[in-house]
Design a protein around this motif. Structure first.
Motif, PDB file in Angstrom:
ATOM      1  N   LEU A  65      28.613  40.886  37.649  1.00  8.83           N
ATOM      2  CA  LEU A  65      29.427  41.120  36.461  1.00  8.83           C
ATOM      3  C   LEU A  65      29.285  42.537  35.917  1.00  8.83           C
ATOM      4  CD1 LEU A  65      28.910  37.810  34.432  1.00  8.83           C
ATOM      5  CD2 LEU A  65      31.004  38.581  35.526  1.00  8.83           C
ATOM      6  N   LYS A  66      28.218  43.213  36.259  1.00 14.81           N
ATOM      7  CA  LYS A  66      27.955  44.532  35.696  1.00 14.81           C
ATOM      8  C   LYS A  66      29.048  45.524  36.096  1.00 14.81           C
ATOM      9  CE  LYS A  66      24.029  43.146  33.992  1.00 14.81           C
ATOM     10  NZ  LYS A  66      23.842  42.977  32.536  1.00 14.81           N
ATOM     11  N   LEU A  67      29.408  46.340  35.145  1.00 18.50           N
ATOM     12  CA  LEU A  67      30.388  47.398  35.410  1.00 18.50           C
ATOM     13  C   LEU A  67      29.659  48.693  35.746  1.00 18.50           C
ATOM     14  CD1 LEU A  67      32.913  46.727  32.508  1.00 18.50           C
ATOM     15  CD2 LEU A  67      33.017  45.936  34.867  1.00 18.50           C
ATOM     16  N   ALA A  68      30.179  49.395  36.751  1.00 18.47           N
ATOM     17  CA  ALA A  68      29.543  50.637  37.183  1.00 18.47           C
ATOM     18  C   ALA A  68      30.610  51.599  37.679  1.00 18.47           C
ATOM     19  CB  ALA A  68      28.511  50.363  38.292  1.00 18.47           C
ATOM     20  N   VAL A  69      30.264  52.864  37.685  1.00 18.63           N
ATOM     21  CA  VAL A  69      31.183  53.888  38.166  1.00 18.63           C
ATOM     22  C   VAL A  69      31.456  53.682  39.649  1.00 18.63           C
ATOM     23  CG1 VAL A  69      31.518  56.366  38.513  1.00 18.63           C
ATOM     24  CG2 VAL A  69      30.378  55.540  36.445  1.00 18.63           C
ATOM     25  N   GLY A  70      32.729  53.737  40.029  1.00 18.10           N
ATOM     26  CA  GLY A  70      33.109  53.604  41.425  1.00 18.10           C
ATOM     27  C   GLY A  70      33.557  52.213  41.819  1.00 18.10           C
ATOM     28  N   GLN A  71      33.423  51.232  40.933  1.00 22.54           N
ATOM     29  CA  GLN A  71      33.888  49.885  41.270  1.00 22.54           C
ATOM     30  C   GLN A  71      35.409  49.844  41.348  1.00 22.54           C
ATOM     31  OE1 GLN A  71      32.148  47.350  38.285  1.00 22.54           O
ATOM     32  NE2 GLN A  71      30.349  46.889  39.537  1.00 22.54           N
ATOM     33  N   CYS A  72      35.918  48.998  42.244  1.00 25.84           N
ATOM     34  CA  CYS A  72      37.364  48.859  42.428  1.00 25.84           C
ATOM     35  C   CYS A  72      37.775  47.406  42.206  1.00 25.84           C
ATOM     36  CB  CYS A  72      37.781  49.304  43.840  1.00 25.84           C
ATOM     37  SG  CYS A  72      37.488  51.054  44.174  1.00 25.84           S
ATOM     38  N   TYR A  73      38.950  47.202  41.634  1.00 28.44           N
ATOM     39  CA  TYR A  73      39.493  45.878  41.384  1.00 28.44           C
ATOM     40  C   TYR A  73      40.934  45.829  41.889  1.00 28.44           C
ATOM     41  CZ  TYR A  73      35.410  45.250  38.409  1.00 28.44           C
ATOM     42  OH  TYR A  73      34.124  45.172  37.957  1.00 28.44           O
ATOM     43  N   GLU A  74      41.389  44.650  42.247  1.00 27.65           N
ATOM     44  CA  GLU A  74      42.727  44.520  42.819  1.00 27.65           C
ATOM     45  C   GLU A  74      43.800  44.962  41.838  1.00 27.65           C
ATOM     46  OE1 GLU A  74      43.439  40.651  44.382  1.00 27.65           O
ATOM     47  OE2 GLU A  74      41.548  40.547  45.471  1.00 27.65           O
ATOM     48  N   THR A  75      43.666  44.501  40.597  1.00 25.73           N
ATOM     49  CA  THR A  75      44.643  44.854  39.567  1.00 25.73           C
ATOM     50  C   THR A  75      43.920  45.101  38.254  1.00 25.73           C
ATOM     51  OG1 THR A  75      44.994  42.551  38.880  1.00 25.73           O
ATOM     52  CG2 THR A  75      46.402  43.392  40.656  1.00 25.73           C
ATOM     53  N   LYS A  76      44.648  45.629  37.283  1.00 28.34           N
ATOM     54  CA  LYS A  76      44.063  45.827  35.963  1.00 28.34           C
ATOM     55  C   LYS A  76      43.715  44.497  35.310  1.00 28.34           C
ATOM     56  CE  LYS A  76      46.356  47.142  32.282  1.00 28.34           C
ATOM     57  NZ  LYS A  76      47.128  47.951  31.298  1.00 28.34           N
ATOM     58  N   LYS A  77      44.500  43.458  35.647  1.00 28.53           N
ATOM     59  CA  LYS A  77      44.230  42.136  35.088  1.00 28.53           C
ATOM     60  C   LYS A  77      42.888  41.605  35.567  1.00 28.53           C
ATOM     61  CE  LYS A  77      46.207  37.516  34.575  1.00 28.53           C
ATOM     62  NZ  LYS A  77      47.335  36.630  34.910  1.00 28.53           N
ATOM     63  N   HIS A  78      42.556  41.871  36.850  1.00 25.34           N
ATOM     64  CA  HIS A  78      41.258  41.446  37.356  1.00 25.34           C
ATOM     65  C   HIS A  78      40.124  42.147  36.619  1.00 25.34           C
ATOM     66  CE1 HIS A  78      43.703  39.959  40.736  1.00 25.34           C
ATOM     67  NE2 HIS A  78      42.686  39.161  41.019  1.00 25.34           N
ATOM     68  N   LEU A  79      40.292  43.405  36.329  1.00 31.65           N
ATOM     69  CA  LEU A  79      39.279  44.151  35.594  1.00 31.65           C
ATOM     70  C   LEU A  79      39.112  43.600  34.182  1.00 31.65           C
ATOM     71  CD1 LEU A  79      37.317  46.474  35.080  1.00 31.65           C
ATOM     72  CD2 LEU A  79      39.302  47.951  34.634  1.00 31.65           C
ATOM     73  N   GLU A  80      40.232  43.323  33.519  1.00 32.12           N
ATOM     74  CA  GLU A  80      40.162  42.781  32.159  1.00 32.12           C
ATOM     75  C   GLU A  80      39.475  41.422  32.146  1.00 32.12           C
ATOM     76  OE1 GLU A  80      43.527  43.795  29.251  1.00 32.12           O
ATOM     77  OE2 GLU A  80      44.531  43.670  31.198  1.00 32.12           O
ATOM     78  N   THR A  81      39.778  40.588  33.125  1.00 28.95           N
ATOM     79  CA  THR A  81      39.129  39.278  33.195  1.00 28.95           C
ATOM     80  C   THR A  81      37.632  39.416  33.375  1.00 28.95           C
ATOM     81  OG1 THR A  81      41.122  38.280  34.143  1.00 28.95           O
ATOM     82  CG2 THR A  81      39.045  37.100  34.461  1.00 28.95           C
TER      83      THR A  81
END
Length: 554
Positions: A65-81
């Motif tokens: 769950l931790k957020l870090a520099v360089g992480q990638c997500y499929e969409t912005k919605k995935h990041l928000e979730t």
């Protein structure tokens, strides 16, 4: 063919088909209990695997769950979730500072982490459902909202009321199984992939003019290949489906030579087509049920008529109903064909029970549950059949062995080259070894030698194995499950004309009020539920339970 439109979602069944009792004197048949293996659930003589709880929980490490520099997500919605889930776990909140299709900037309401005593603004049932699915537990049929409340509170100190827990669990299940709508959207592609993986499989999907689902038929190639080795008695049954879109799951099953359920075909239809009304009173239910059971199991017409007259005297309305139902379809004595030892709805009830947990699944998930179950059954039974060392199946060997002990007590006398007279006390029966018949009619109908036939075989030095129908042989059992049932191959290319086709869900037909989980039962079922368990008798000499020496004949 037996048609039994009976759904016993509460697990009601009967003991009419206890094959271990065949060939034992009637007094013992009424009292001898059915042995139940601790690892199997049986509906009398029908062996069926116990439904296992889904324990494949998709638990992830919380460090993901931790957020870090360089992480990638499929969409912005995935990041928000993922960010919202993190706020619930770490007990902080944020607001959006800037957002566009390619950028999302958020700021915490306070610097650092804050203690949260109840819930945050982001703790919706959708977020909690995703959190529960990925990091807490499973979504099997035995999981209840109260379990979700306890699990989330214990691990993350999250408090919620019952209905939010209910919506949380429902959303978690949709994340695992898909939504009811998505099941219909995937249906055409699923069936195409299933047919490609299982040669000889037949499917038929019918849509209305608006492309809405009407009905579906499915028969696996493995079932069609194995059907020639089954006894030709079909049990057709239906059980209602739950969830947003109602319907009925229809099954056509047979029974193999080892007394195991053999699924042949499945169908899902939009509406129920039968009802269970009988029209007779519930008075004298227990006594009437016992008489109907005896009448159905009677092998000789004279025995049947005696019991049937008692039913008429006790309950004329019930007698009229049974006459209208046609005695040729539900009795041993009057059935014109080869019914073998199949008579009651035990097979149908067992199938309803084993599929009860999947009745609320989306349609593709329901079909996949059926496929997984059949894959397991065919594999386990194929391996078990190959390990058998006898010419007959294991179940038949047990039946015949139970008859051998009684056959030793019988007196045998030759009549001619093919016929033998078998007596015990005042009882006399004639066995025709050439045509494999006995005046008790068990040999005729079951296609297995009765105790009289076994005694005659011993007298003539004939192997009782050759007196059994080929359906009961181990070789037939091996051939029944020779073809494997494969899962769909996601690597299979799907043509564009298949992908472009869409099956829309039917129009929901939810009735007002709380949905029912079980149907109303009629008089005989209620009487069956209330009947007392059979008393187990013990021999005074050997102190063992079960068989006793008796002068009565089977």
């Amino acid at each position: 063919m037996i048609f039994d439109y009976c759904d016993d979602s509460d697990g009601t069944d009967s003991d009419d088909e206890n094959f271990s009792m065949y060939g034992i004197p009637p007094e013992e048949e009424e009292e001898k209990p059915t042995a139940i293996s601790p690892n199997k659930k049986t509906s009398s003589g029908i062996f069926i695997e116990e439904q296992k709880e889904d324990d494949n929980y998709a638990k992830l490490d919380l460090s993901s769950l931790k957020l870090a520099v360089g992480q990638c997500y499929e969409t912005k919605k995935h990041l928000e979730t993922r960010l919202k889930i993190l706020t619930v776990v770490e007990k902080f909140d944020y607001y959006k500072y800037k957002s566009n299709p390619r950028l999302l900037i958020v700021k915490c309401w306070v610097k650092g982490l804050t203690e949260r005593f109840s819930r945050t603004r982001q703790a919706t049932h959708e977020i909690l459902g995703a959190l529960y699915k990925d990091f807490v537990g499973g979504v099997g049929p035995k999981v209840l909202p109260m379990h979700v409340v306890e699990a989330l509170n214990k691990r993350f100190q999250i408090k919620m009321e019952y209905w939010k827990a209910y919506r949380t669990l429902r959303h978690a299940r949709e994340l695992v199984r898909g939504s009811p709508e998505s099941g219909y959207m995937q249906l055409i592609t699923y069936l195409y992939m299933l047919k490609k993986a299982n040669l000889g499989t037949y499917t038929q999907l019918e849509l209305d003019d608006a492309d809405r689902f009407k009905y579906l038929f499915l028969a696996y190639g493995a079932s069609l290949n194995g059907f020639p080795f089954m006894r030709k008695v079909l049990v057709v049954d239906g059980t209602f489906l739950q969830g947003k879109y109602k319907g009925t799951l229809l099954t056509a099953t047979a029974q193999d030579g080892n007394f195991q359920i053999f699924p042949i075909a499945w169908a899902v239809v939009d509406t129920e087509m039968m009802n269970h009304g009988t029209g007779f009173s519930n008075n004298s239910g227990r006594e009437a049920f016992g008489l109907v059971k005896k009448a159905a199991n009677a092998y000789r017409v004279v025995d049947f008529q005696t019991i049937f007259d008692q039913i008429e005297a006790l309950n004329p309305a019930l007698h009229h109903y049974l006459v209208q139902a046609d005695v040729r379809l539900w009795t041993h004595a009057h059935f014109p064909g080869d019914r073998y030892n199949l008579l009651t709805s035990n097979i149908a009830e067992s199938m309803n029970k084993v599929m009860s947990h999947a009745r609320s699944y989306p349609i593709v998930e329901l079909l996949e549950t059926i496929r997984s179950m059949m894959t397991r059954w065919f594999s386990d039974r194929r391996n078990d059949a190959l390990k058998m060392t006898t010419s007959l199946t294991r179940g038949v060997e047990k039946v015949l062995q139970s008859r051998v002990e009684y056959a030793k007590l019988l007196t045998v006398q030759d009549i001619d080259a093919n016929q033998v007279q078998v007596t015990s006390g005042s009882s006399l029966h004639v066995v025709n070894l050439k045509y494999r018949r006995c005046t008790c009619r068990r040999f005729d109908l079951e296609k297995l030698p009765c105790a009289h036939a076994i005694a005659a075989c011993e007298k003539r030095n004939i192997s009782r194995i050759w007196m059994c129908h080929p359906y009961f042989r181990r070789s037939y059992l091996c051939d029944s499950y020779a073809t494997a049932i494969m899962p769909r191959d996601f690597g299979t290319p799907v043509p564009e004309q298949v992908v472009s086709k869409v099956a829309l869900p039917p129009i929901p037909k939810n009735k007002p009020g709380r949905p029912k989980n079980s149907r109303m039962k009629y008089a005989l079922e209620i009487a069956m539920q209330r009947k007392k368990p059979r008393k187990q008798y013990t021999c005074g000499f050997s102190k063992t339970a079960g068989f006793s020496n008796s002068n009565s004949m089977p």
